[in-house]
Design a protein around this motif. Sequence first.
Motif, PDB file in Angstrom:
ATOM      1  N   SER A 120       0.817  -1.221   0.000  1.00  0.00           N
ATOM      2  CA  SER A 120       0.000   0.000   0.000  1.00  0.00           C
ATOM      3  C   SER A 120       0.849   1.269   0.000  1.00  0.00           C
ATOM      4  O   SER A 120       0.352   2.348  -0.309  1.00  0.00           O
ATOM      5  N   LYS A 121       2.134   1.146   0.339  1.00  0.00           N
ATOM      6  CA  LYS A 121       3.036   2.300   0.357  1.00  0.00           C
ATOM      7  C   LYS A 121       3.982   2.302  -0.840  1.00  0.00           C
ATOM      8  O   LYS A 121       4.851   3.171  -0.948  1.00  0.00           O
ATOM      9  N   LEU A 122       3.793   1.363  -1.765  1.00  0.00           N
ATOM     10  CA  LEU A 122       4.753   1.142  -2.842  1.00  0.00           C
ATOM     11  C   LEU A 122       4.310   1.744  -4.168  1.00  0.00           C
ATOM     12  O   LEU A 122       3.128   1.773  -4.494  1.00  0.00           O
ATOM     13  N   GLN A 123       5.277   2.214  -4.946  1.00  0.00           N
ATOM     14  CA  GLN A 123       5.089   2.495  -6.362  1.00  0.00           C
ATOM     15  C   GLN A 123       6.336   2.007  -7.094  1.00  0.00           C
ATOM     16  O   GLN A 123       7.414   1.871  -6.520  1.00  0.00           O
ATOM     17  N   VAL A 124       6.170   1.725  -8.389  1.00  0.00           N
ATOM     18  CA  VAL A 124       7.263   1.219  -9.206  1.00  0.00           C
ATOM     19  C   VAL A 124       7.509   2.176 -10.357  1.00  0.00           C
ATOM     20  O   VAL A 124       6.564   2.648 -11.004  1.00  0.00           O
ATOM     21  N   ILE A 125       8.772   2.493 -10.613  1.00  0.00           N
ATOM     22  CA  ILE A 125       9.167   3.349 -11.727  1.00  0.00           C
ATOM     23  C   ILE A 125      10.194   2.566 -12.540  1.00  0.00           C
ATOM     24  O   ILE A 125      11.195   2.097 -11.985  1.00  0.00           O
ATOM     25  N   ALA A 126       9.953   2.427 -13.837  1.00  0.00           N
ATOM     26  CA  ALA A 126      10.843   1.597 -14.637  1.00  0.00           C
ATOM     27  C   ALA A 126      11.098   2.194 -16.008  1.00  0.00           C
ATOM     28  O   ALA A 126      10.199   2.766 -16.631  1.00  0.00           O
ATOM     29  N   ASP A 127      12.321   2.042 -16.465  1.00  0.00           N
ATOM     30  CA  ASP A 127      12.663   2.274 -17.859  1.00  0.00           C
ATOM     31  C   ASP A 127      12.071   1.107 -18.656  1.00  0.00           C
ATOM     32  O   ASP A 127      11.672   0.085 -18.099  1.00  0.00           O
ATOM     33  N   TYR A 128      12.028   1.264 -19.996  1.00  0.00           N
ATOM     34  CA  TYR A 128      11.459   0.207 -20.828  1.00  0.00           C
ATOM     35  C   TYR A 128      12.540  -0.606 -21.541  1.00  0.00           C
ATOM     36  O   TYR A 128      12.763  -1.769 -21.229  1.00  0.00           O
ATOM     37  N   ASP A 129      13.219   0.015 -22.514  1.00  0.00           N
ATOM     38  CA  ASP A 129      14.168  -0.722 -23.352  1.00  0.00           C
ATOM     39  C   ASP A 129      15.315  -1.298 -22.543  1.00  0.00           C
ATOM     40  O   ASP A 129      16.034  -0.579 -21.850  1.00  0.00           O
ATOM     41  N   MET A 130      15.489  -2.601 -22.621  1.00  0.00           N
ATOM     42  CA  MET A 130      16.549  -3.337 -21.955  1.00  0.00           C
ATOM     43  C   MET A 130      16.429  -3.312 -20.429  1.00  0.00           C
ATOM     44  O   MET A 130      17.350  -3.717 -19.718  1.00  0.00           O
ATOM     45  N   THR A 131      15.275  -2.839 -19.940  1.00  0.00           N
ATOM     46  CA  THR A 131      14.960  -2.929 -18.514  1.00  0.00           C
ATOM     47  C   THR A 131      13.753  -3.831 -18.342  1.00  0.00           C
ATOM     48  O   THR A 131      13.842  -4.912 -17.757  1.00  0.00           O
ATOM     49  N   LEU A 132      12.603  -3.426 -18.858  1.00  0.00           N
ATOM     50  CA  LEU A 132      11.456  -4.329 -18.877  1.00  0.00           C
ATOM     51  C   LEU A 132      11.645  -5.400 -19.942  1.00  0.00           C
ATOM     52  O   LEU A 132      11.130  -6.518 -19.806  1.00  0.00           O
ATOM     53  N   THR A 133      12.393  -5.065 -20.985  1.00  0.00           N
ATOM     54  CA  THR A 133      12.612  -6.036 -22.058  1.00  0.00           C
ATOM     55  C   THR A 133      13.963  -6.722 -21.921  1.00  0.00           C
ATOM     56  O   THR A 133      14.896  -6.184 -21.321  1.00  0.00           O
ATOM     57  N   ARG A 134      14.055  -7.894 -22.490  1.00  0.00           N
ATOM     58  CA  ARG A 134      15.306  -8.643 -22.505  1.00  0.00           C
ATOM     59  C   ARG A 134      16.306  -7.952 -23.416  1.00  0.00           C
ATOM     60  O   ARG A 134      15.938  -7.314 -24.399  1.00  0.00           O
ATOM     61  N   SER A 135      17.583  -8.134 -23.112  1.00  0.00           N
ATOM     62  CA  SER A 135      18.620  -7.604 -23.988  1.00  0.00           C
ATOM     63  C   SER A 135      19.037  -8.619 -25.036  1.00  0.00           C
ATOM     64  O   SER A 135      19.529  -8.258 -26.104  1.00  0.00           O
ATOM     65  N   HIS A 136      18.835  -9.909 -24.756  1.00  0.00           N
ATOM     66  CA  HIS A 136      19.121 -10.923 -25.768  1.00  0.00           C
ATOM     67  C   HIS A 136      18.268 -12.157 -25.530  1.00  0.00           C
ATOM     68  O   HIS A 136      17.723 -12.382 -24.448  1.00  0.00           O
ATOM     69  N   LEU A 137      18.129 -12.938 -26.581  1.00  0.00           N
ATOM     70  CA  LEU A 137      17.292 -14.132 -26.536  1.00  0.00           C
ATOM     71  C   LEU A 137      17.855 -15.151 -27.516  1.00  0.00           C
ATOM     72  O   LEU A 137      18.068 -14.845 -28.696  1.00  0.00           O
ATOM     73  N   HIS A 138      18.130 -16.360 -27.041  1.00  0.00           N
ATOM     74  CA  HIS A 138      18.649 -17.444 -27.881  1.00  0.00           C
ATOM     75  C   HIS A 138      19.898 -17.029 -28.654  1.00  0.00           C
ATOM     76  O   HIS A 138      20.052 -17.321 -29.836  1.00  0.00           O
ATOM     77  N   GLY A 139      20.780 -16.295 -27.964  1.00  0.00           N
ATOM     78  CA  GLY A 139      22.049 -15.923 -28.567  1.00  0.00           C
ATOM     79  C   GLY A 139      22.000 -14.739 -29.504  1.00  0.00           C
ATOM     80  O   GLY A 139      23.023 -14.381 -30.103  1.00  0.00           O
ATOM     81  N   LYS A 140      20.855 -14.100 -29.648  1.00  0.00           N
ATOM     82  CA  LYS A 140      20.735 -12.927 -30.517  1.00  0.00           C
ATOM     83  C   LYS A 140      20.175 -11.761 -29.717  1.00  0.00           C
ATOM     84  O   LYS A 140      19.437 -11.946 -28.749  1.00  0.00           O
ATOM     85  N   ARG A 141      20.537 -10.554 -30.139  1.00  0.00           N
ATOM     86  CA  ARG A 141      20.000  -9.367 -29.496  1.00  0.00           C
ATOM     87  C   ARG A 141      18.493  -9.298 -29.687  1.00  0.00           C
ATOM     88  O   ARG A 141      17.980  -9.442 -30.803  1.00  0.00           O
ATOM     89  N   ALA A 142      17.785  -9.088 -28.607  1.00  0.00           N
ATOM     90  CA  ALA A 142      16.352  -8.820 -28.706  1.00  0.00           C
ATOM     91  C   ALA A 142      16.172  -7.354 -29.086  1.00  0.00           C
ATOM     92  O   ALA A 142      17.024  -6.515 -28.797  1.00  0.00           O
ATOM     93  N   GLU A 143      15.083  -7.059 -29.725  1.00  0.00           N
ATOM     94  CA  GLU A 143      14.887  -5.713 -30.265  1.00  0.00           C
ATOM     95  C   GLU A 143      14.291  -4.752 -29.239  1.00  0.00           C
ATOM     96  O   GLU A 143      13.401  -5.114 -28.468  1.00  0.00           O
ATOM     97  N   SER A 144      14.762  -3.524 -29.266  1.00  0.00           N
ATOM     98  CA  SER A 144      14.209  -2.451 -28.458  1.00  0.00           C
ATOM     99  C   SER A 144      13.048  -1.831 -29.217  1.00  0.00           C
ATOM    100  O   SER A 144      12.683  -2.268 -30.317  1.00  0.00           O
ATOM    101  N   SER A 145      12.468  -0.768 -28.659  1.00  0.00           N
ATOM    102  CA  SER A 145      11.381  -0.089 -29.370  1.00  0.00           C
ATOM    103  C   SER A 145      11.889   0.511 -30.677  1.00  0.00           C
ATOM    104  O   SER A 145      11.185   0.509 -31.697  1.00  0.00           O
ATOM    105  N   PHE A 146      13.131   1.012 -30.681  1.00  0.00           N
ATOM    106  CA  PHE A 146      13.738   1.472 -31.923  1.00  0.00           C
ATOM    107  C   PHE A 146      13.988   0.283 -32.857  1.00  0.00           C
ATOM    108  O   PHE A 146      13.743   0.355 -34.058  1.00  0.00           O
ATOM    109  N   GLY A 147      14.497  -0.802 -32.296  1.00  0.00           N
ATOM    110  CA  GLY A 147      14.856  -1.955 -33.100  1.00  0.00           C
ATOM    111  C   GLY A 147      13.672  -2.592 -33.797  1.00  0.00           C
ATOM    112  O   GLY A 147      13.807  -3.142 -34.891  1.00  0.00           O
ATOM    113  N   VAL A 148      12.505  -2.545 -33.162  1.00  0.00           N
ATOM    114  CA  VAL A 148      11.294  -3.072 -33.792  1.00  0.00           C
ATOM    115  C   VAL A 148      11.064  -2.399 -35.144  1.00  0.00           C
ATOM    116  O   VAL A 148      10.729  -3.053 -36.138  1.00  0.00           O
TER     117      VAL A 148
END
Length: 375
Positions: A120-148
């Motif tokens: 009840s006293k908590l809030q969350v603040i987060a960046d998106y690219d490479m924070t909420l999203t993975r930086s890589h997947l199966h040995g390849k870079r995962a795409e950011s919002s720009f990368g999409v």
Amino acid sequence: MIGSRGSVLRAGGRQLTRVLGTGKNLESEQEGGGVIAKATREKSSDTSDSTKVFAVGATREKTSETLDSTQVFAIGPAMTDAKMYPTLEKLGLLGHNHICIKDQARVEQMLNALVEGGKSKLQVIADYDMTLTRSHLHGKRAESSFGVMDNSPSMPSFYRDEANQLLAKYYPIEVHPTMTEEEKIPHMVEWYASIHDLLVKCQFTKSSIKGMVAASSTRLREGSEELFGTLHKHGVPVLVLSAGMGDILEEVLRHFNVYTDNVKVVSNFFKYNDEGVMVGFKGKTIHMFNKNEDAIHSSDYFHQLEGRNNVILMGDSLGDIKMAIGVPQPSNVLKIGFLNDKIDERLDSYMNAFDIVLIDDQTMDVARGIVDLLK
């Protein structure tokens, strides 16, 4: 289903091609109750997935999920009496090579304050690219919002060519180790203006965005859906503050069913004409170094959350630590930093800026563990 494929890499959204250099000798120092291993890795002549990783007090095999054989590192805390830090121990934050805490006593105190305050006293603040999203997947870079957008067949080829030219020019400035933030900012503003002008030239439509996201390799970090589900269930406000492309990231959040009514997104949003063609951007540009200057910080957003003075902040760049500026005082802001690459160059600065540094961690396990501990 979002598919995985090769990517044209760019910065801004943290789409990076650079890998770490050759191995360095192990250095360690006592600091804040733990051992910090600096740029610790050794690369054997065998670059397969069996490359050994050498850490302080531990040896482990490189997993296939690590992006490449040069991007290996490990940091091991000193043996710590779990009785001194029972909350850290309960959360499993002690004794792991990829979890770095400079000041364990301070983090223990902050975690206890979060637990005492509850959800009840908590809030969350987060960046998106490479924070909420993975930086890589199966040995390849995962795409950011720009990368999409960079890798979408819906975008013209000239966009990818010119975007990569801009990347080659401006990304070295963004990560330059000796330039000050003040020196970098004019170049970042110029970079974003150039990319924005380039996007306008592409004349893509609002209706094309859903298909771009569906065909991309972008992924939320493992456990994100569960984390967002818990936060929504308990009405914990989540602010996603991104220097990326807001229309893209909103579609990604919808795709993974985490864009619920407790989530607010502040980012760079496209402006469309009556035919749905992108013709510009709305409002002031948000880049990686001005996240404390956007409209949310000059609004009454944080005041509307009065009483929620406990904050979990998550980011992958040093500029992200500014996102909580504006939270009413006194506040208790636990800063979690995802260090995805350039470990030898960035480790010290990340350790100084973030309370907890997670190295090449593609999960939300730490944040989930903390939130689940709160009543």
